[in-house]
Design a protein around this motif. Structure first.
Motif, PDB file in Angstrom:
ATOM      1  N   SER A  71      -7.311  -5.306  -2.650  1.00 37.06           N
ATOM      2  CA  SER A  71      -7.652  -4.114  -3.425  1.00 37.06           C
ATOM      3  C   SER A  71      -7.737  -4.471  -4.901  1.00 37.06           C
ATOM      4  O   SER A  71      -7.164  -5.466  -5.363  1.00 37.06           O
ATOM      5  N   SER A  72      -8.427  -3.630  -5.652  1.00 38.60           N
ATOM      6  CA  SER A  72      -8.556  -3.891  -7.088  1.00 38.60           C
ATOM      7  C   SER A  72      -7.208  -3.846  -7.778  1.00 38.60           C
ATOM      8  O   SER A  72      -6.951  -4.604  -8.723  1.00 38.60           O
ATOM      9  N   ALA A  73      -6.321  -2.970  -7.316  1.00 43.19           N
ATOM     10  CA  ALA A  73      -4.996  -2.872  -7.933  1.00 43.19           C
ATOM     11  C   ALA A  73      -4.222  -4.180  -7.784  1.00 43.19           C
ATOM     12  O   ALA A  73      -3.589  -4.658  -8.735  1.00 43.19           O
ATOM     13  N   MET A  74      -4.260  -4.777  -6.585  1.00 44.12           N
ATOM     14  CA  MET A  74      -3.530  -6.022  -6.380  1.00 44.12           C
ATOM     15  C   MET A  74      -4.238  -7.199  -7.035  1.00 44.12           C
ATOM     16  O   MET A  74      -3.588  -8.149  -7.489  1.00 44.12           O
ATOM     17  N   GLN A  75      -5.562  -7.163  -7.110  1.00 43.12           N
ATOM     18  CA  GLN A  75      -6.270  -8.227  -7.818  1.00 43.12           C
ATOM     19  C   GLN A  75      -5.870  -8.250  -9.289  1.00 43.12           C
ATOM     20  O   GLN A  75      -5.743  -9.318  -9.894  1.00 43.12           O
ATOM     21  N   GLU A  76      -5.647  -7.073  -9.869  1.00 42.33           N
ATOM     22  CA  GLU A  76      -5.177  -7.017 -11.259  1.00 42.33           C
ATOM     23  C   GLU A  76      -3.785  -7.598 -11.381  1.00 42.33           C
ATOM     24  O   GLU A  76      -3.469  -8.293 -12.356  1.00 42.33           O
ATOM     25  N   VAL A  77      -2.927  -7.320 -10.394  1.00 45.06           N
ATOM     26  CA  VAL A  77      -1.575  -7.888 -10.399  1.00 45.06           C
ATOM     27  C   VAL A  77      -1.650  -9.407 -10.299  1.00 45.06           C
ATOM     28  O   VAL A  77      -0.961 -10.136 -11.039  1.00 45.06           O
ATOM     29  N   ALA A 235      -1.628   3.825  -2.232  1.00 47.01           N
ATOM     30  CA  ALA A 235      -2.699   3.692  -3.222  1.00 47.01           C
ATOM     31  C   ALA A 235      -3.567   2.469  -2.965  1.00 47.01           C
ATOM     32  O   ALA A 235      -4.562   2.270  -3.663  1.00 47.01           O
ATOM     33  N   ARG A 236      -3.201   1.654  -1.975  1.00 48.96           N
ATOM     34  CA  ARG A 236      -4.003   0.469  -1.641  1.00 48.96           C
ATOM     35  C   ARG A 236      -4.056   0.285  -0.128  1.00 48.96           C
ATOM     36  O   ARG A 236      -3.783  -0.783   0.398  1.00 48.96           O
ATOM     37  N   ALA A 237      -4.411   1.373   0.538  1.00 45.29           N
ATOM     38  CA  ALA A 237      -4.422   1.357   2.009  1.00 45.29           C
ATOM     39  C   ALA A 237      -5.379   0.317   2.565  1.00 45.29           C
ATOM     40  O   ALA A 237      -5.195  -0.167   3.690  1.00 45.29           O
ATOM     41  N   GLU A 238      -6.405  -0.062   1.780  1.00 46.64           N
ATOM     42  CA  GLU A 238      -7.352  -1.059   2.282  1.00 46.64           C
ATOM     43  C   GLU A 238      -6.710  -2.430   2.482  1.00 46.64           C
ATOM     44  O   GLU A 238      -7.290  -3.303   3.139  1.00 46.64           O
ATOM     45  N   ASP A 239      -5.505  -2.626   1.927  1.00 50.61           N
ATOM     46  CA  ASP A 239      -4.809  -3.895   2.116  1.00 50.61           C
ATOM     47  C   ASP A 239      -4.026  -3.948   3.426  1.00 50.61           C
ATOM     48  O   ASP A 239      -3.570  -5.025   3.832  1.00 50.61           O
ATOM     49  N   ILE A 240      -3.841  -2.807   4.090  1.00 51.19           N
ATOM     50  CA  ILE A 240      -2.957  -2.750   5.251  1.00 51.19           C
ATOM     51  C   ILE A 240      -3.419  -3.645   6.401  1.00 51.19           C
ATOM     52  O   ILE A 240      -2.590  -4.339   7.008  1.00 51.19           O
ATOM     53  N   THR A 272      -3.643   5.801   7.571  1.00 47.95           N
ATOM     54  CA  THR A 272      -3.652   7.194   7.110  1.00 47.95           C
ATOM     55  C   THR A 272      -2.267   7.765   6.873  1.00 47.95           C
ATOM     56  O   THR A 272      -2.134   8.822   6.266  1.00 47.95           O
ATOM     57  N   TYR A 273      -1.227   7.076   7.334  1.00 43.41           N
ATOM     58  CA  TYR A 273       0.131   7.603   7.188  1.00 43.41           C
ATOM     59  C   TYR A 273       0.643   7.396   5.774  1.00 43.41           C
ATOM     60  O   TYR A 273       0.521   6.318   5.207  1.00 43.41           O
ATOM     61  N   HIS A 274       1.221   8.441   5.193  1.00 38.77           N
ATOM     62  CA  HIS A 274       1.852   8.349   3.877  1.00 38.77           C
ATOM     63  C   HIS A 274       3.196   7.655   4.056  1.00 38.77           C
ATOM     64  O   HIS A 274       4.148   8.250   4.543  1.00 38.77           O
ATOM     65  N   ARG A 275       3.260   6.378   3.674  1.00 38.04           N
ATOM     66  CA  ARG A 275       4.422   5.545   3.978  1.00 38.04           C
ATOM     67  C   ARG A 275       5.362   5.486   2.783  1.00 38.04           C
ATOM     68  O   ARG A 275       5.153   4.724   1.834  1.00 38.04           O
ATOM     69  N   PRO A 276       6.450   6.277   2.788  1.00 37.89           N
ATOM     70  CA  PRO A 276       7.339   6.314   1.624  1.00 37.89           C
ATOM     71  C   PRO A 276       8.077   5.011   1.368  1.00 37.89           C
ATOM     72  O   PRO A 276       8.448   4.717   0.233  1.00 37.89           O
ATOM     73  N   GLY A 277       8.298   4.210   2.442  1.00 32.77           N
ATOM     74  CA  GLY A 277       9.019   2.955   2.266  1.00 32.77           C
ATOM     75  C   GLY A 277       8.138   1.791   1.888  1.00 32.77           C
ATOM     76  O   GLY A 277       8.617   0.660   1.762  1.00 32.77           O
ATOM     77  N   ASN A 278       6.824   2.036   1.737  1.00 34.52           N
ATOM     78  CA  ASN A 278       5.871   1.026   1.283  1.00 34.52           C
ATOM     79  C   ASN A 278       5.855  -0.202   2.197  1.00 34.52           C
ATOM     80  O   ASN A 278       6.030  -0.082   3.398  1.00 34.52           O
ATOM     81  N   ALA A 279       5.628  -1.394   1.620  1.00 35.65           N
ATOM     82  CA  ALA A 279       5.432  -2.596   2.430  1.00 35.65           C
ATOM     83  C   ALA A 279       6.672  -2.941   3.251  1.00 35.65           C
ATOM     84  O   ALA A 279       6.569  -3.461   4.362  1.00 35.65           O
ATOM     85  N   ARG A 280       7.856  -2.647   2.719  1.00 34.14           N
ATOM     86  CA  ARG A 280       9.081  -2.943   3.472  1.00 34.14           C
ATOM     87  C   ARG A 280       9.140  -2.105   4.751  1.00 34.14           C
ATOM     88  O   ARG A 280       9.492  -2.606   5.821  1.00 34.14           O
TER      89      ARG A 280
END
Length: 379
Positions: A71-77, A235-240, A272-280
């Protein structure tokens, strides 16, 4: 397409892109899928072993060491990491719990000239206030009751390398002036000692809370020469899909499973799931599913029943009624109590749901009336 290695199962995925399903070797495409049809996309296995991530070497555009993201967000990171890594300037990494702040810190270390030195990580929120200075700066024998021998603090342990201070926003204010002085002078004095010891350390810090409101201004400015803000997974679901692919490969090797991938139904739910715990949280769910499945493809029946928001129908334990005249402390007490019930009195999970650290949650529970404390600790 490269053939899969014989000693490891190839990982298969269905590509989920803006609601479309694409199948390798087939021109069929549908926006919603067909009931009972489980297409998959065979993808080559990615290298997941330790990597030498020196800035001069060419990397895959969607990988940077242990970090994964196209994703563009992670490419910036990724670009920020490569730019600031060669320096020795402090970096403040901000992001929600589970977004990978320590992975970013480790990658900064691996891309720097200090990569052959130690990487010492310490969670300042997990340290008792009376021990935090001893852990950071060390102590001499007899410095306090229980100090039976000399102890080198984290700054000395990290000499020639990197010190990562996680949850820096939870550091007690009483310890912050001394940390600031060490950052300025790069000299530490152990508790009970007289001599100052010079250290060569790069300090990286992370926070899941607004650090500027929790740290002294001068310490905040000193730590945030660079700032990296990590986006939440939603915010970067395309990375999943790529993240899931890498996680399955790693977990296959860790647990001895032979999972080949996941079907489109599972992938669509992950996307599509709103994942509050993120990658972990994503990794924990995938680990559960791969162990249950053991081999073959992951299906929804392998995923924990509490995933994908299914537990939102469960809270029949109560609700909050807001009445005019209720104080903010009473409302907070009621909401924390309800959240603890919802999390089955798991303090860590309740703190994640509330967007605070377990240490902060303990402090707020400590302010409750005695009868409420008993109720929140039951179960």
């Amino acid at each position: 397409m490269n053939s899969a290695r014989a000693d490891s199962p190839s990982v298969q995925f269905c590509r989920y892109d803006s609601g479309a399903l694409e199948v390798d070797g087939s021109s069929s495409r549908t926006a919603n899928g067909v009931a009972g049809w489980r297409p998959s996309l065979r993808v080559p296995e990615l290298p997941i072993g330790p990597s030498d991530t020196r800035p001069s070497e060419q990397r895959l555009p969607d990988r940077l060491g242990s970090l994964v993201g196209q994703s563009s967000a992670m490419q910036e990171v990724f670009a920020m990491i490569q730019k600031l890594a060669p320096s020795s300037a402090p970096v403040l990494i901000a992001g929600q719990s589970g977004t990978g702040k320590e992975l970013v810190a480790r990658e900064i270390h691996n891309c720097s000239r200090r990569r052959n030195g130690p990487f010492i990580a310490i969670n300042t929120a997990a340290l008792p206030e009376n021990l935090i200075e001893s852990e950071l700066f060390g102590h001499e024998k007899g410095a306090f009751t229980g100090a039976v021998e000399r102890h080198l603090g984290c700054f000395e342990q990290a000499h020639g390398g990197t010190l990562f201070l996680d949850e820096i926003g939870e550091m007690p204010r009483a310890a912050q002036p001394r940390l600031l002085r060490v950052l300025e002078d790069l000299c530490v004095r152990r508790l009970g000692g007289r001599a100052e010891v010079s250290v060569d350390v790069r300090v990286l810090a992370a926070t899941s809370q607004p650090a500027e409101t929790r740290l002294r201004d001068d310490l905040f400015y000193r730590l945030s020469v660079f700032q990296i803000l990590l986006p939440p997974l939603r915010a970067r679901a395309e990375d999943i899909p790529l993240m899931a692919q890498v996680m399955i490969q790693i977990l296959n090797k860790k647990n001895g499973t032979l999972v080949a991938g996941m079907d489109c139904e599972v992938l669509r739910a992950f996307m599509t799931y709103h994942r509050p715990g993120n990658a972990r949280e994503l990794r924990n769910v995938i680990e559960h599913a791969t162990i249950v499945a053991g081999t073959g493809m992951l299906h929804l029946c392998h995923v924990p029943s509490t995933t994908f928001g299914q537990k939102t129908a469960a809270p029949v334990m109560g609700s909050i009624t807001l009445l005019p005249g209720s104080s903010l402390s009473e409302i907070e007490e009621s909401y924390i109590t309800l959240t603890l019930q919802y999390a089955n009195h798991n303090l860590t999970q309740a703190a994640a749901l509330l967007g605070i650290t377990p240490r902060t949650l303990r402090k707020r529970i400590a302010l409750f009336p005695k009868e409420t404390k008993v109720a929140t600790s039951s179960g």
